[in-house]
Design a protein around this motif. Structure first.
Motif, PDB file in Angstrom:
ATOM      1  N   THR A  86       0.821  -1.199   0.000  1.00 59.54           N
ATOM      2  CA  THR A  86       0.000   0.000   0.000  1.00 59.54           C
ATOM      3  C   THR A  86       0.857   1.252   0.000  1.00 59.54           C
ATOM      4  O   THR A  86       1.808   1.371   0.764  1.00 59.54           O
ATOM      5  CB  THR A  86      -0.929   0.005   1.233  1.00 59.54           C
ATOM      6  N   ILE A  87       0.476   2.164  -0.845  1.00 58.76           N
ATOM      7  CA  ILE A  87       1.096   3.484  -0.878  1.00 58.76           C
ATOM      8  C   ILE A  87       0.193   4.394  -0.068  1.00 58.76           C
ATOM      9  O   ILE A  87      -1.012   4.445  -0.295  1.00 58.76           O
ATOM     10  CB  ILE A  87       1.246   3.986  -2.337  1.00 58.76           C
ATOM     11  N   ARG A  88       0.744   5.101   0.891  1.00 58.01           N
ATOM     12  CA  ARG A  88      -0.077   5.946   1.758  1.00 58.01           C
ATOM     13  C   ARG A  88      -0.140   7.408   1.300  1.00 58.01           C
ATOM     14  O   ARG A  88      -1.121   8.085   1.543  1.00 58.01           O
ATOM     15  CB  ARG A  88       0.435   5.863   3.182  1.00 58.01           C
ATOM     16  N   HIS A  89       0.943   7.862   0.676  1.00 54.73           N
ATOM     17  CA  HIS A  89       1.002   9.261   0.252  1.00 54.73           C
ATOM     18  C   HIS A  89       1.478   9.362  -1.195  1.00 54.73           C
ATOM     19  O   HIS A  89       2.331   8.587  -1.631  1.00 54.73           O
ATOM     20  CB  HIS A  89       1.927  10.072   1.170  1.00 54.73           C
ATOM     21  N   CYS A  90       0.947  10.335  -1.885  1.00 50.48           N
ATOM     22  CA  CYS A  90       1.270  10.552  -3.292  1.00 50.48           C
ATOM     23  C   CYS A  90       2.747  10.905  -3.466  1.00 50.48           C
ATOM     24  O   CYS A  90       3.288  11.745  -2.733  1.00 50.48           O
ATOM     25  CB  CYS A  90       0.395  11.686  -3.847  1.00 50.48           C
ATOM     26  N   ARG A  91       3.380  10.270  -4.426  1.00 46.42           N
ATOM     27  CA  ARG A  91       4.788  10.555  -4.721  1.00 46.42           C
ATOM     28  C   ARG A  91       4.951  11.888  -5.439  1.00 46.42           C
ATOM     29  O   ARG A  91       6.050  12.425  -5.500  1.00 46.42           O
ATOM     30  CB  ARG A  91       5.370   9.433  -5.574  1.00 46.42           C
ATOM     31  N   GLN A  92       3.865  12.408  -6.014  1.00 45.99           N
ATOM     32  CA  GLN A  92       3.922  13.681  -6.735  1.00 45.99           C
ATOM     33  C   GLN A  92       3.714  14.876  -5.809  1.00 45.99           C
ATOM     34  O   GLN A  92       4.447  15.851  -5.883  1.00 45.99           O
ATOM     35  CB  GLN A  92       2.863  13.716  -7.844  1.00 45.99           C
ATOM     36  N   CYS A  93       2.672  14.795  -4.941  1.00 46.29           N
ATOM     37  CA  CYS A  93       2.326  15.977  -4.151  1.00 46.29           C
ATOM     38  C   CYS A  93       2.289  15.735  -2.643  1.00 46.29           C
ATOM     39  O   CYS A  93       2.139  16.682  -1.877  1.00 46.29           O
ATOM     40  CB  CYS A  93       0.976  16.552  -4.615  1.00 46.29           C
ATOM     41  N   GLY A  94       2.397  14.497  -2.218  1.00 45.27           N
ATOM     42  CA  GLY A  94       2.464  14.195  -0.794  1.00 45.27           C
ATOM     43  C   GLY A  94       1.125  14.036  -0.091  1.00 45.27           C
ATOM     44  O   GLY A  94       1.092  13.700   1.094  1.00 45.27           O
ATOM     45  N   HIS A  95       0.037  14.233  -0.781  1.00 45.13           N
ATOM     46  CA  HIS A  95      -1.280  14.101  -0.155  1.00 45.13           C
ATOM     47  C   HIS A  95      -1.667  12.619  -0.036  1.00 45.13           C
ATOM     48  O   HIS A  95      -1.084  11.763  -0.701  1.00 45.13           O
ATOM     49  CB  HIS A  95      -2.329  14.882  -0.962  1.00 45.13           C
ATOM     50  N   PRO A  96      -2.667  12.311   0.781  1.00 41.48           N
ATOM     51  CA  PRO A  96      -3.090  10.914   0.957  1.00 41.48           C
ATOM     52  C   PRO A  96      -3.600  10.309  -0.359  1.00 41.48           C
ATOM     53  O   PRO A  96      -4.118  11.007  -1.223  1.00 41.48           O
ATOM     54  CB  PRO A  96      -4.232  11.002   1.968  1.00 41.48           C
ATOM     55  N   VAL A  97      -3.441   8.987  -0.472  1.00 44.49           N
ATOM     56  CA  VAL A  97      -3.988   8.250  -1.599  1.00 44.49           C
ATOM     57  C   VAL A  97      -5.107   7.348  -1.101  1.00 44.49           C
ATOM     58  O   VAL A  97      -5.190   7.041   0.090  1.00 44.49           O
ATOM     59  CB  VAL A  97      -2.916   7.415  -2.346  1.00 44.49           C
TER      60      VAL A  97
END
Length: 182
Positions: free
Chosen positions: A6-17
């Motif tokens: 699971t990815i918890r935060h966006c790699r582009q902007c840092g917001h939750p996914v």
């Protein structure tokens, strides 16, 4: 089979996914940013290595790291960004065995869906029987087929590759072998 990477935060902007279906018609739930809508794909990892040979012997490395500390393996590891599969296999062979060699043809391609990996091994003709193993290797040594420590091999992919190598050697021709390991 699903994996919990699971990815918890966006790699582009840092917001939750959040897990949901993408708007593009994809039929699998993906990790998608709740703000910028970036879709984060989780794909298999590539493991690259070599079957280094010298006359009628194969070079194996005794692992100095987990997993499978103290077990024998072919020199291999995870492919890095910016390198080809052959370059990665060569790098791993130098790092783990300190071997001098010429890379040859792709030999085995194994899909291992249970762990989300694809393993690719190249044959490599050793140009010296002297080795300078790196910190991940306790010992690097040449083995004839009847000397291989079959019960002490670290991974099934190594066993399957070695079995095909020796079968091809007996047949007098080497091919490329692609198969799945369930």
């Amino acid at each position: 089979m699903s994996f919990d990477r699971t990815i918890r935060h966006c790699r582009q902007c840092g917001h939750p996914v959040a897990k949901r279906l993408p708007d593009d018609g994809d039929t699998r739930e993906r990790d998608i940013c709740t703000v910028c809508s970036t879709v984060h794909y989780i794909n298999p990892l590539n493991v690259v290595g070599t079957v280094p040979w010298w006359e009628d012997r194969i070079l194996l490395c005794k692992r100095n790291i987990e997993p499978r500390l103290g077990k024998w393996t072919l020199p291999a590891g995870f492919m890095e960004l910016g390198e080809t599969t052959a370059q990665g296999a060569a790098r791993e062979t130098v790092e783990e065995a300190g071997a001098q060699f010429e890379i040859e043809d792709l030999f085995t391609v194994m899909s291992v869906p249970r762990v989300g990996q694809v393993h690719l091994y190249y044959r490599a003709r050793l140009t010296s029987d002297q080795f300078d193993p790196g910190h991940e290797t306790q010992e690097a040594r040449l083995f004839r087929e009847d000397e291989i420590p079959w019960e002490e091999l670290a991974f099934r992919t190594v066993r399957e590759t070695l079995q095909r190598y020796f079968a091809d050697q007996r047949a007098g021709r080497f091919g490329t072998h692609a198969f799945d390991i369930e």
